[in-house]
Scaffold this motif. Sequence first.
Motif, PDB file in Angstrom:
ATOM      1  N   LYS A  52       0.848  -1.205   0.000  1.00  0.00           N
ATOM      2  CA  LYS A  52       0.000   0.000   0.000  1.00  0.00           C
ATOM      3  C   LYS A  52       0.876   1.245   0.000  1.00  0.00           C
ATOM      4  CE  LYS A  52      -4.005  -2.105   0.651  1.00  0.00           C
ATOM      5  NZ  LYS A  52      -5.082  -2.056  -0.297  1.00  0.00           N
ATOM      6  N   ASN A  53       0.253   2.392  -0.261  1.00  0.00           N
ATOM      7  CA  ASN A  53       0.934   3.684  -0.164  1.00  0.00           C
ATOM      8  C   ASN A  53       0.743   4.227   1.249  1.00  0.00           C
ATOM      9  OD1 ASN A  53       1.867   3.977  -2.811  1.00  0.00           O
ATOM     10  ND2 ASN A  53      -0.100   4.726  -3.497  1.00  0.00           N
ATOM     11  N   PHE A  54       1.819   4.796   1.795  1.00  0.00           N
ATOM     12  CA  PHE A  54       1.734   5.425   3.111  1.00  0.00           C
ATOM     13  C   PHE A  54       0.967   6.727   2.975  1.00  0.00           C
ATOM     14  CE2 PHE A  54       3.650   8.488   6.136  1.00  0.00           C
ATOM     15  CZ  PHE A  54       3.171   7.913   7.301  1.00  0.00           C
ATOM     16  N   SER A  55      -0.030   6.924   3.839  1.00  0.00           N
ATOM     17  CA  SER A  55      -0.850   8.126   3.817  1.00  0.00           C
ATOM     18  C   SER A  55      -0.393   9.114   4.890  1.00  0.00           C
ATOM     19  CB  SER A  55      -2.315   7.760   4.028  1.00  0.00           C
ATOM     20  OG  SER A  55      -3.112   8.906   4.133  1.00  0.00           O
ATOM     21  N   HIS A  56      -0.467   8.680   6.152  1.00  0.00           N
ATOM     22  CA  HIS A  56      -0.034   9.544   7.250  1.00  0.00           C
ATOM     23  C   HIS A  56       0.100   8.730   8.532  1.00  0.00           C
ATOM     24  CE1 HIS A  56      -4.429   9.540   7.704  1.00  0.00           C
ATOM     25  NE2 HIS A  56      -4.221   9.852   8.977  1.00  0.00           N
ATOM     26  N   CYS A  57       0.673   9.368   9.538  1.00  0.00           N
ATOM     27  CA  CYS A  57       0.853   8.761  10.848  1.00  0.00           C
ATOM     28  C   CYS A  57       0.065   9.583  11.851  1.00  0.00           C
ATOM     29  CB  CYS A  57       2.341   8.749  11.210  1.00  0.00           C
ATOM     30  SG  CYS A  57       2.677   7.980  12.792  1.00  0.00           S
ATOM     31  N   GLU A  58      -0.666   8.885  12.724  1.00  0.00           N
ATOM     32  CA  GLU A  58      -1.493   9.585  13.698  1.00  0.00           C
ATOM     33  C   GLU A  58      -0.760   9.738  15.021  1.00  0.00           C
ATOM     34  OE1 GLU A  58      -5.238   8.136  15.991  1.00  0.00           O
ATOM     35  OE2 GLU A  58      -5.850   8.827  14.003  1.00  0.00           O
ATOM     36  N   GLY A  59      -0.381  10.937  15.311  1.00  0.00           N
ATOM     37  CA  GLY A  59       0.156  11.402  16.583  1.00  0.00           C
ATOM     38  C   GLY A  59       0.929  10.453  17.459  1.00  0.00           C
ATOM     39  N   GLN A  60       0.624  10.519  18.743  1.00  0.00           N
ATOM     40  CA  GLN A  60       1.404   9.835  19.764  1.00  0.00           C
ATOM     41  C   GLN A  60       1.311   8.317  19.710  1.00  0.00           C
ATOM     42  OE1 GLN A  60      -0.924  12.003  22.323  1.00  0.00           O
ATOM     43  NE2 GLN A  60       0.611  13.546  22.864  1.00  0.00           N
ATOM     44  N   ARG A  61       0.246   7.789  19.141  1.00  0.00           N
ATOM     45  CA  ARG A  61       0.109   6.328  19.074  1.00  0.00           C
ATOM     46  C   ARG A  61       0.893   5.734  17.917  1.00  0.00           C
ATOM     47  NH1 ARG A  61      -6.261   5.671  19.462  1.00  0.00           N
ATOM     48  NH2 ARG A  61      -5.916   6.381  17.368  1.00  0.00           N
ATOM     49  N   ASN A  62       1.437   6.580  17.057  1.00  0.00           N
ATOM     50  CA  ASN A  62       2.191   6.132  15.875  1.00  0.00           C
ATOM     51  C   ASN A  62       1.403   5.138  15.031  1.00  0.00           C
ATOM     52  OD1 ASN A  62       4.439   7.741  16.301  1.00  0.00           O
ATOM     53  ND2 ASN A  62       5.352   6.249  17.664  1.00  0.00           N
ATOM     54  N   LYS A  63       0.125   5.391  14.879  1.00  0.00           N
ATOM     55  CA  LYS A  63      -0.738   4.547  14.052  1.00  0.00           C
ATOM     56  C   LYS A  63      -0.562   4.970  12.600  1.00  0.00           C
ATOM     57  CE  LYS A  63      -5.446   2.855  13.963  1.00  0.00           C
ATOM     58  NZ  LYS A  63      -6.771   2.975  14.574  1.00  0.00           N
ATOM     59  N   LEU A  64      -0.117   4.036  11.752  1.00  0.00           N
ATOM     60  CA  LEU A  64       0.118   4.339  10.339  1.00  0.00           C
ATOM     61  C   LEU A  64      -1.152   4.106   9.535  1.00  0.00           C
ATOM     62  CD1 LEU A  64       3.564   2.614   9.739  1.00  0.00           C
ATOM     63  CD2 LEU A  64       3.120   4.979  10.367  1.00  0.00           C
ATOM     64  N   TYR A  65      -1.415   5.004   8.596  1.00  0.00           N
ATOM     65  CA  TYR A  65      -2.550   4.854   7.684  1.00  0.00           C
ATOM     66  C   TYR A  65      -2.008   4.648   6.280  1.00  0.00           C
ATOM     67  CZ  TYR A  65      -5.686   6.274  11.364  1.00  0.00           C
ATOM     68  OH  TYR A  65      -6.396   6.329  12.533  1.00  0.00           O
ATOM     69  N   VAL A  66      -2.553   3.646   5.597  1.00  0.00           N
ATOM     70  CA  VAL A  66      -2.120   3.317   4.244  1.00  0.00           C
ATOM     71  C   VAL A  66      -3.321   3.281   3.316  1.00  0.00           C
ATOM     72  CG1 VAL A  66      -0.066   2.032   4.979  1.00  0.00           C
ATOM     73  CG2 VAL A  66      -2.237   0.844   4.719  1.00  0.00           C
ATOM     74  N   THR A  67      -3.081   3.508   2.023  1.00  0.00           N
ATOM     75  CA  THR A  67      -4.155   3.490   1.028  1.00  0.00           C
ATOM     76  C   THR A  67      -3.672   2.807  -0.239  1.00  0.00           C
ATOM     77  OG1 THR A  67      -3.485   5.613   0.107  1.00  0.00           O
ATOM     78  CG2 THR A  67      -5.141   5.673   1.848  1.00  0.00           C
ATOM     79  N   GLY A  68      -4.607   2.414  -1.060  1.00  0.00           N
ATOM     80  CA  GLY A  68      -4.286   1.928  -2.391  1.00  0.00           C
ATOM     81  C   GLY A  68      -4.624   3.028  -3.389  1.00  0.00           C
ATOM     82  N   THR A  69      -4.188   2.872  -4.616  1.00  0.00           N
ATOM     83  CA  THR A  69      -4.499   3.883  -5.630  1.00  0.00           C
ATOM     84  C   THR A  69      -5.683   3.458  -6.508  1.00  0.00           C
ATOM     85  OG1 THR A  69      -2.806   2.931  -7.080  1.00  0.00           O
ATOM     86  CG2 THR A  69      -2.181   4.844  -5.755  1.00  0.00           C
ATOM     87  N   HIS A  70      -6.009   2.183  -6.512  1.00  0.00           N
ATOM     88  CA  HIS A  70      -7.148   1.684  -7.277  1.00  0.00           C
ATOM     89  C   HIS A  70      -8.432   2.116  -6.576  1.00  0.00           C
ATOM     90  CE1 HIS A  70      -9.965  -1.241  -9.014  1.00  0.00           C
ATOM     91  NE2 HIS A  70      -9.132  -1.215 -10.059  1.00  0.00           N
ATOM     92  N   HIS A  71      -9.458   2.492  -7.332  1.00  0.00           N
ATOM     93  CA  HIS A  71     -10.679   3.022  -6.715  1.00  0.00           C
ATOM     94  C   HIS A  71     -11.426   2.006  -5.848  1.00  0.00           C
ATOM     95  CE1 HIS A  71     -12.055   1.367 -10.576  1.00  0.00           C
ATOM     96  NE2 HIS A  71     -13.219   1.215 -10.010  1.00  0.00           N
TER      97      HIS A  71
END
Length: 73
Positions: A52-71
Amino acid sequence: MIRIISVTGDSLTPELEQGDFVVIATNPLFLRKIKTGDVLVFEHEQYGTMIKNFSHCEGQRNKLYVTGTHHHS
């Protein structure tokens, strides 16, 4: 260490297509800080190996958000 995996699925289409190969560097000497849009390969408990593509990291919990590019991803 370096690994090579074959892409299955269409999550990152058109950048990565079914059957493409991805080289994965896991040696800390090759790693750098993750930036938005970087491609990550990781193991998910339910779905196994995912790309997946890295989207962003959420604050102090270091939770990573990932996404795909396909709809449908």
